[in-house]
Write an enzyme that holds these catalytic residues in place. Structure first.
Site, short mmCIF file in Angstrom:
data_model
loop_
_atom_site.label_atom_id
_atom_site.label_comp_id
_atom_site.label_asym_id
_atom_site.label_seq_id
_atom_site.Cartn_x
_atom_site.Cartn_y
_atom_site.Cartn_z
N LEU A 107 0.81 -1.21 0.05
CA LEU A 107 0.08 -0.10 -0.15
C LEU A 107 0.88 1.10 0.07
O LEU A 107 0.79 1.96 -0.75
CB LEU A 107 -0.94 -0.04 1.48
CG LEU A 107 -1.78 1.14 1.50
CD1 LEU A 107 -2.65 1.52 0.41
CD2 LEU A 107 -2.57 1.04 2.89
N ARG A 157 -4.72 -3.26 12.16
CA ARG A 157 -4.24 -2.35 13.38
C ARG A 157 -4.70 -3.15 14.62
O ARG A 157 -3.84 -3.38 15.58
CB ARG A 157 -5.17 -0.90 13.41
CG ARG A 157 -4.94 -0.11 12.62
CD ARG A 157 -5.63 1.21 12.60
NE ARG A 157 -5.11 2.01 10.99
CZ ARG A 157 -5.82 2.61 10.43
NH1 ARG A 157 -7.09 2.86 10.60
NH2 ARG A 157 -4.98 3.35 9.29
N GLU A 184 0.93 0.75 9.77
CA GLU A 184 -0.60 0.57 9.72
C GLU A 184 -1.14 1.94 10.04
O GLU A 184 -2.19 1.91 10.60
CB GLU A 184 -1.16 -0.53 10.81
CG GLU A 184 -0.24 -1.87 10.54
CD GLU A 184 -0.80 -2.69 9.30
OE1 GLU A 184 -1.23 -1.96 8.47
OE2 GLU A 184 -0.23 -3.95 9.28
#
Lengths: 388, 386, 388, 386
Positions: free
Chosen positions: D124, D241, D362
């Protein structure tokens, strides 16, 4: 494992909130300013069963669990922390009375307490024995069908306006094993009250020193057996620690809500306070810590409900975390209000004053650390993080 | 670089300590409980020069530096924070007048203010301009040989009990450049007051809103030049921040001393509290925090005395660190007292209440961070602040 | 009272900065990665007098005050915390040697140290005596003109690459009074080195356990008198605590400077990081705490210079505050770098690793609290805040 | 409301604990020192279902909830945080594939991923889009039956050692709506890697930059619909998370246990460290912090399992509180070990290094505060988050 409230629990929460908004919130500032003990509001609370929330039903209590009770106390504390905190003390005594009364005389008092017809105070601490309850010096000497009490109790909440006193006194040898519990009508001859203490907060409930001078109590007002007093007092304290924890949570929630409103209302430098990132971060931290504190109080309450052998440890943890967090959030909410937070016109300074004592009462937060570290480091069966 | 007090500094400190022990300490709890503004004691402080410490000697001031003054204020604040905090505001206003008033006005008011016969309030904050002082909306309009002031000032210490108001008002356009400073005798027509605010602490000084309605003052009551008001206010604030920080040091010190006595006297579990290691560590941290905070305050005061171009950022740092430390120490000292800390019989709860507002006043500690980060992140001064 | 540096002090500071930027900064990351002891750079440092900054001038030291020395150490630490920290240890030993050498043999070693021709290690801690130096077990037994040493020293910085060891050993009864100091050539027969310890940081200086097996030392390498060892060790430690404090300040300043650059360079959400208020507030807090930590280190150093009877307390305070602050700032600067902070390409993770041990060495920060609380609560003459 | 673990939950936990004790704990220090990615052990974890814990059973997953998974991850992380952290990323990617891949693709890759035969990386973050994921600039261009990907992904865990990449790339306009998710077999032409980054910790998993240069994949390797990628990524992040928070709980627990043992074993001043009250209080606070953090993680996991509309904010809260607590506990445990804590011979310095990155990954903990404050200040959901 299930973190959702049941429908019944939600109903109880909503009912408590409605009651608190109607009967407590509009008067809380005035009671504080004038030092008024809110007798009428407590009578109203009694009609909803709030004077015996977890007292045994055979003695007129609602017989709820401790977790359920936290839902109610939190809502009341959000409206008036001091009144809610007094009510938790009354509930503690009502529970002790309902649980250990084993004579008709004692039971009649228990029912008076659970119904709220009489209100109660708890007499444990002494001037020379604050954290160290096992060293109490007040004596109760058997004399025929009576006991005769001699001694002094300090920091007694509600004393002077309550009708019943739960007193822990020494009937035997020194140490924890020599203590016994009594439920004593406040009007008994020989009970002398000190002047009301001037305090930082909790100003709508009087705090006094209570002197016992040859106070004669019928033996059928003894709760439990001789020597059982320390165990009763400690069990009562476990519950009261959860109660103080959740009262801190309630007050902090009210402070957070007030701060949220203020941040949306007040502008500086041509921008709403809510638009400043540093303010947002502070607010996020407060909200997160609040959710965590509430979880700890609920976890500890549920340990009490399931009679976990580790309940005492969890109650100590919850009390330390939630009362420290509660005060910090009130203090930060005051800061977010700037100068207004310092004024009595706003509720923040009252929340700060009322929550401050939660870090001290029911065993100071230092004593909470003593309890947790003892479990962690001294008990043979305890694990580290794993055993928790 | 030299961290020792000079003999003169020790002498000032000792005088202040003696005055504080005689005049402030025995009365502080009562003034707090009864909300008394100790006007007479302030006048006696004036007799020692404490009403014009860093005002110049021509006008009756002591002409001390800010560092010297901090030594005195610390002693007074350890005895009564609330009264001392007001006194620091009076000193700030007095300095403003003696420094920027036109000669005749300074000659008239200066000696009165430095001697403490006359007391002053400082009127900057407004209901809608708290942290954002440059946005203030009180107006001063020139009409011939007078200015006419209209507006509202909030959170004014001493208001209603003081004789002189130093007022920041707008004479020009929006923003900082349109602001001017004025001396307004409190008995001028059109000056009125809101009720005495009920507050968490600082009970020995009234706090009121001040309403200015067509308040007409002679034009020579302008302090400095037109448009210079914001700059004057900011200069005053630098010193004001050191002062309030010093008040936090004083009250923190008093709290630490009380905690120390309590630990040495009180027993639990058959031992003196002073023998419990966890409490010992807590006391050690409080003492260390106090010394750190005091050093920062003295550093900032020295920067101001030395005319450092970075004085503002040091003052902001000192204000934030010392007022945070002061409150924390008071709060921890209260905790070390257990239930007694919560009772008025002991001074801890008063210390806590009085110290709390220092984190808010003279620019909140959030504004201090704005000032510091602006200097250190946005401007080119980074290297000098060390 | 005067907070400004003199022109001489500024010159010393600037010279140290220039040296550090030229000789240390370009190599620090590599020394760390490869575990290289920077012998050459230390030799360069010696030319500027940095191997005997506050050692006595009659033994070749510069004879500076401790405050002056902090100016130098801070600059070196900003370039390479680990090298600077080792150099402070060498300086401590050089000072002890220069101060207590009272024979020609010992003096010749002292001069070798102050000139940097030989480097030194400090052998105080033992596996079973970390914080509790008075309980040391290494013995030195007099035998004719020699002493014979037996025992084990732990956590000895530089051991294996240094030529001289300052050893505190027991010549008399148990307790602090039985200890004596010796300066021992590292090549002496019977000295055995453990393997180099793998450590979180301080990786450009070896740390080893040092075993003494029948190590025969001529009596003229004893420093001071028999029984004076504990006092010497404690005086050395006072100075070393200030040194560690200022090394933390230097590293933190470097971390802050790195963070400042990063905040101006890196954008997120189409804005420089420096434009986010929460970042600005964090940065302001770091800067403020850094200035306060530096002040404390300088204050304590000046107390040593003026031989204040409270110097030990102030050194303990400075060490605790500055090393805690230094680590925290490095850690926060790492956080401000986001993922980059975690990578070796950036210096932040090294600063974090190198400063971490300052909270442990020279007496842990818990021991610092012991020292401060003892002064505050046990000494008859001590005041509370007033006496400080 | 019920805080007890069910029997099934206890069973999962016990299985995980046993696996961790046998396969992870004895090797963790070595993997760290030598930078070994323990591929075989991960495959053995897959045999117990730990490579597809919350993937559906049709594709070989265990079909557990997030709360159940958290119990397992905590056990594994207490033995080797770094390896477990990678495993959580693999689980997240596996869940993404089994949940959003088209049936044939899911049928092919699902069983391979859930069994641990095939390992995955999640792509990502980009060099210039760290916290601001919606600004990513990797492009995927549709060409007939293929997509062609170009761009650079940074900080990719496992990259170079894994077989499958889940890649977020832009198929449409700027902003979140233009992003789509893809499954990219790692052996596709045009995929190349930067060097293995040297890091403070997490040494048992490689971290590399991934370069995508005209990487051509079949069009059916799109996960979900075009434009759905950001939403998918955010959903994955909620779970991610909780996972990383759980890793912090695990390592914090291990650190606390080590500290406990050390306090009970080590003596100074002729007393066990466990007898010093200041150290006892510290241990008590560490334990309490751990329990608080664990509760928050479990609460957030339950909210995700229950489909709460507020799950995102609870996940953000849990991530912030637990990763801060985890690092703090490791750091304090190191301190309680004195000099030993700094040495590799003891695990504390490794715990510290491994736990540190959880506050960054994250979404940094600063971004967590952005998420929380946005929900609670800007939106109307305040009342529900309690």
């Amino acid at each position: 494992m299930d973190f959702e409230l049941s429908d019944t629990q939600r109903d109880a929460q909503q009912r408590a909130r409605a009651f608190a908004e109607r009967e407590l919130a509009p008067h809380a500032a005035r009671w504080d300013a004038e030092g008024t003990f809110p007798r009428d509001a407590l009578t109203q609370a009694a009609r909803l069963g709030y004077c015996g929330l977890y007292a045994e039903s055979r003695q007129g209590g609602l017989g709820l669990g401790r977790l359920d009770a936290t839902l109610v106390f939190e809502e009341l504390a959000a409206a008036c922390p001091s009144t809610a905190a007094y009510l938790t003390i009354h509930n503690m005594v009502a529970w002790v009375a309902s649980r250990w009364a084993d004579t008709e005389h004692a039971s009649s008092w228990a029912r008076r307490l659970t119904s709220g017809h009489s209100l109660a105070s708890y007499c444990l601490s002494e001037p020379e024995a604050g954290s160290d309850a096992a060293s109490l010096r007040t004596t109760a000497t058997r004399d025929g069908n009576d006991y005769v009490l001699e001694g002094t109790k300090a920091f007694v909440s509600g004393s002077g306006v309550t009708e019943a006193l739960l007193v822990i006194a020494r009937t035997g040898a020194s140490g924890a094993q020599g203590l016994t519990a009594f439920l004593i009508p406040a009007s008994t001859r020989g009970i002398q009250l000190g002047p009301p203490e001037e305090k930082l907060g909790w100003r709508n409930q009087p705090t006094r020193t209570v002197h016992f001078e040859r106070v004669r109590v019928p033996a059928d007002l003894r709760l439990g057996q001789e020597g059982e007093g320390f165990r009763i007092a400690m069990q009562a304290l476990d519950g009261e620690r959860v109660n103080l924890a959740i009262c801190s949570v309630g007050a902090a929630q009210a402070a957070l809500d007030a701060a949220r409103q203020h941040l949306h209302r007040r502008s500086q430098f041509n921008r709403k306070l809510a638009g400043f990132q540093s303010v947002q971060f502070k607010f996020a931290g407060m909200a997160t810590d609040l959710v965590a504190a509430r979880q700890m109080a609920r976890l500890a309450a549920s340990m009490l409900d399931s009679r976990s052998p580790q309940a005492t440890v969890y109650c100590a943890m919850a009390k330390q975390v939630a009362t420290d967090t509660g005060f910090r959030i009130c203090n930060e909410a005051l800061q977010l209000h700037g100068g207004y937070g310092y004024l009595r016109r706003y509720p923040l300074e009252r929340y700060l004053r009322d929550t401050r004592v939660h870090q001290i009462l029911g065993g100071t937060n230092e004593i909470m650390r003593v309890i947790v570290s003892r479990y962690l480091l001294d008990e043979v069966t305890a694990g580290g993080g794993d055993g928790l | 670089m030299d961290f020792e007090l000079s003999d003169a500094q020790r002498a000032f400190r000792d005088t202040a300590r003696e005055f504080a022990a005689q005049e402030l300490a025995p009365n502080a709890a009562r003034w707090d409980a009864e909300g008394l503004f100790p006007r007479e004691v302030l006048t006696r402080a004036g007799q020692l020069g404490f009403c014009g410490m860093y005002a110049d000697e021509r006008h009756g001031g002591l002409g001390l530096g800010r560092l010297d003054s901090a030594l005195i204020f610390e002693e007074l604040a350890a005895a009564c924070t609330s009264t001392t905090a007001y006194l620091t505001i009076h000193n700030m206003a007095t300095w403003l007048v003696t420094r920027w008033a036109q000669p005749a006005v300074a000659a008239h008011w200066g000696p009165r203010l430095t001697s403490g016969q006359t007391l002053a309030s400082y009127c900057l904050t407004e209901p809608d301009a708290g942290s954002d002082a440059a946005a203030l909306s009180t107006r001063a309009t020139r009409e011939h040989e007078t200015y006419v002031l209209n507006g509202t000032k909030a959170f004014i210490s001493g208001a209603g009990a003081t004789d002189v108001l130093v007022v920041m008002a707008r004479t020009g356009a929006e923003g900082a450049e349109g602001i001017s400073a004025f001396l307004v005798p409190a008995d001028t027509d059109g000056v009125s007051y809101g009720r005495n605010e009920e507050k968490l602490g600082w009970h020995s000084q009234p706090t009121r809103t001040v309403f200015l309605e067509n308040v007409r003052i002679p034009a020579d009551h302008l302090l400095g030049q037109e448009g210079e008001g914001f700059r004057i206010a900011m200069k005053a604030l630098d010193g004001g921040r050191i002062n309030i920080a010093t008040c936090s040091i004083g009250v923190g010190r008093a709290a630490l001393e009380a905690a120390r006595r309590h630990l040495l006297e009180r027993s639990q579990f058959k031992q003196k509290l002073a023998s419990f290691q966890a409490l010992r560590f807590k006391a050690a941290e409080m003492a260390t925090d106090l010394v750190v905070a005091r050093q920062m305050v003295r550093l900032a005061a020295a920067k101001l005395d030395g005319g450092s171009s970075q004085a503002t950022v040091y003052c902001a740092m000192a204000k934030q660190i010392a007022t945070d430390a002061g409150f924390r120490i008071c709060n921890e000292a209260l905790q070390l007292h257990g239930g007694y800390g919560y009772m008025r019989e002991y001074p801890l709860e008063r210390y806590l209440r009085d110290a709390r507002v220092h984190q808010i006043l003279e620019g909140t500690n959030e504004i201090m961070r704005v000032i510091i980060s602006r200097r250190l992140l946005d401007e080119a001064f980074h290297e000098e602040v060390r």
